[in-house]
Scaffold this motif. Structure first.
Motif, short mmCIF file in Angstrom:
data_model
loop_
_atom_site.label_atom_id
_atom_site.label_comp_id
_atom_site.label_asym_id
_atom_site.label_seq_id
_atom_site.Cartn_x
_atom_site.Cartn_y
_atom_site.Cartn_z
N PHE A 122 53.88 32.86 28.53
CA PHE A 122 55.03 33.73 28.78
C PHE A 122 55.48 34.50 27.54
CE2 PHE A 122 55.39 30.50 32.13
CZ PHE A 122 55.53 31.31 33.25
N ASN A 123 54.74 34.39 26.42
CA ASN A 123 55.12 35.15 25.23
C ASN A 123 53.86 35.44 24.41
OD1 ASN A 123 54.78 32.97 23.07
ND2 ASN A 123 56.19 31.97 24.49
N PRO A 124 53.93 36.44 23.54
CA PRO A 124 52.74 36.84 22.76
C PRO A 124 52.22 35.76 21.83
CG PRO A 124 54.40 38.58 22.73
CD PRO A 124 55.05 37.38 23.33
N VAL A 125 53.10 34.91 21.31
CA VAL A 125 52.66 33.86 20.40
C VAL A 125 51.74 32.88 21.13
CG1 VAL A 125 53.39 31.93 18.93
CG2 VAL A 125 54.70 34.07 18.95
N THR A 126 52.15 32.48 22.33
CA THR A 126 51.31 31.57 23.12
C THR A 126 49.99 32.23 23.49
OG1 THR A 126 53.29 30.53 24.03
CG2 THR A 126 51.23 30.14 25.19
N LEU A 127 50.05 33.49 23.91
CA LEU A 127 48.83 34.21 24.26
C LEU A 127 47.91 34.31 23.04
CD1 LEU A 127 47.18 35.79 26.31
CD2 LEU A 127 48.54 37.82 25.77
N GLY A 128 48.48 34.60 21.88
CA GLY A 128 47.69 34.69 20.67
C GLY A 128 47.05 33.36 20.30
N GLN A 147 56.78 44.68 33.41
CA GLN A 147 57.30 44.90 32.07
C GLN A 147 56.96 43.73 31.15
OE1 GLN A 147 58.76 47.84 30.93
NE2 GLN A 147 58.24 46.78 29.02
N GLN A 148 57.08 42.49 31.66
CA GLN A 148 56.75 41.32 30.83
C GLN A 148 55.28 41.32 30.43
OE1 GLN A 148 58.68 38.65 33.88
NE2 GLN A 148 59.05 37.42 32.04
N ILE A 149 54.41 41.67 31.37
CA ILE A 149 52.98 41.71 31.07
C ILE A 149 52.71 42.76 29.99
CG2 ILE A 149 50.71 42.28 32.01
CD1 ILE A 149 51.69 41.07 34.68
N ALA A 150 53.34 43.91 30.12
CA ALA A 150 53.15 44.96 29.11
C ALA A 150 53.65 44.50 27.74
CB ALA A 150 53.89 46.23 29.54
N ASP A 151 54.78 43.79 27.72
CA ASP A 151 55.32 43.30 26.45
C ASP A 151 54.39 42.27 25.81
OD1 ASP A 151 57.53 44.91 26.81
OD2 ASP A 151 58.82 43.30 27.56
N LEU A 152 53.82 41.39 26.63
CA LEU A 152 52.89 40.38 26.10
C LEU A 152 51.66 41.04 25.51
CD1 LEU A 152 54.69 38.24 27.66
CD2 LEU A 152 52.55 37.03 28.09
N GLY A 157 48.69 42.42 20.14
CA GLY A 157 48.17 43.25 19.07
C GLY A 157 46.66 43.25 18.92
N ARG A 158 45.94 42.81 19.95
CA ARG A 158 44.48 42.84 19.90
C ARG A 158 43.95 42.96 21.32
NH1 ARG A 158 43.34 36.52 18.26
NH2 ARG A 158 45.53 36.45 17.72
N ALA A 159 42.68 43.31 21.44
CA ALA A 159 42.07 43.50 22.76
C ALA A 159 41.81 42.16 23.43
CB ALA A 159 40.77 44.28 22.64
#
Length: 301
Positions: A122-128, A147-152, A157-159
């Protein structure tokens, strides 16, 4: 944009399941997820059967992914999970942290796996973190919106390949308790495999008779069918890579064709949605995608 057929969430008789996947070999779908993700008591097909289906679909030009179980509750479940991770042929979708540990631990970690929708990203840190561990695709939880998906994705910051749940009853929750067995006053371990009687789960209604939820063994689903057919222009504009269509008791192939035709511009998206309505086991909804209550059917102006 690719179309993916998600793992079969329901418990169908063996021959029905085999016939379904034989049809999918000719369906307009690019990726097929295989395996039992809901309940380890569902034994109409064993892992060896799923692997045989996988080889057939791969021979038909499909990308095949083996999906792991969401709730691992026994040594038997863990043994099956180890075999999935060590299959050496097909990519694996990890649906719990045990699968992630097996994929990324040891002397030879897997460098190309898929972070499933139940990993609570649910956040970019977890996804990273999952990307650092070797995940090359993530499946967004079905309850988060556009919108949340776009924000994540922007925060990552990477493909990384992004897949979203685009059609099917929404998987809302999992429990160690089997609600289908309880519905029939049975214990989970002596459930008599009642799920086999319901190709699309057991619908629940409110006291007023309105659709409420769907029981599917240990899984609770929405009553309405989440579908983004009418929202495809926005989905395409956002650069989503993969759309996941969840198998339903009937007309899955027809739904896949409508998605394909709409994506290819052969049918306007809203016309495709109207054509799909008679094919759905319940009314459509798309609220989560729009950041609204999931039960809503929202039409953009």
């Amino acid at each position: 944009m690719k179309l993916a057929l998600g793992p079969l969430l329901y418990y169908w008789p063996r021959q029905s399941t085999l016939a379904f996947y034989a049809d999918m070999a000719d369906a307009p779908v690019d990726i097929v997820y295989l395996g039992e993700t809901v309940c380890s008591r569902r034994h109409e097909l064993r892992l060896s059967d799923w692997l045989e289906i996988a080889e057939t679909l791969a021979g038909a030009g499909k990308e095949v992914v083996l999906s792991s179980q969401v709730l691992v509750e026994s040594e038997s479940d863990l043994k099956t999970l180890r075999r999935i991770v060590a299959n050496g042929r097909f990519r694996v979708e990890a649906n719990d942290m045990g699968a992630v540990h097996l994929l990324t631990g040891g002397d030879a970690p897997v460098a190309d796996w898929i972070a499933g929708p139940t990993l609570n990203i649910f956040n970019p840190v977890t996804l990273g973190m999952f990307a650092d561990l070797g995940a090359t695709r993530w499946v967004a939880p079905p309850e988060i919106g556009r919108q949340q998906i776009a924000d994540l994705r922007r925060g990552l910051g990477r493909a990384m390949e992004t897949e979203i749940f685009a059609h099917g009853r929404l998987p809302l929750a999992y429990s160690a308790r089997c609600f289908t067995a309880r519905h029939f006053n049975l214990q989970k371990d002596t459930c008599e495999f009642r799920c086999l009687q319901f190709a699309d789960g057991i619908p629940l209604k409110t006291r007023e008779g309105a659709p409420f939820l769907t029981l599917n063994g240990i899984q609770t689903q929405s009553a309405q069918v989440h579908t983004l057919l009418g929202d495809l222009p926005a989905v395409v504009a956002d650069g989503i890579h993969i759309l996941r269509i969840s198998p339903q008791g009937e007309h899955t192939g027809d739904v896949l064709r409508l998605f394909r035709h709409a994506l290819d511009g052969r049918v306007p998206a809203l016309d495709a949605l109207r054509e799909a309505l008679p094919l759905l086991p319940e009314a459509p909804c798309n609220g989560f995608w729009h950041g609204r209550p999931g039960v809503e059917q929202f039409v953009s102006a």
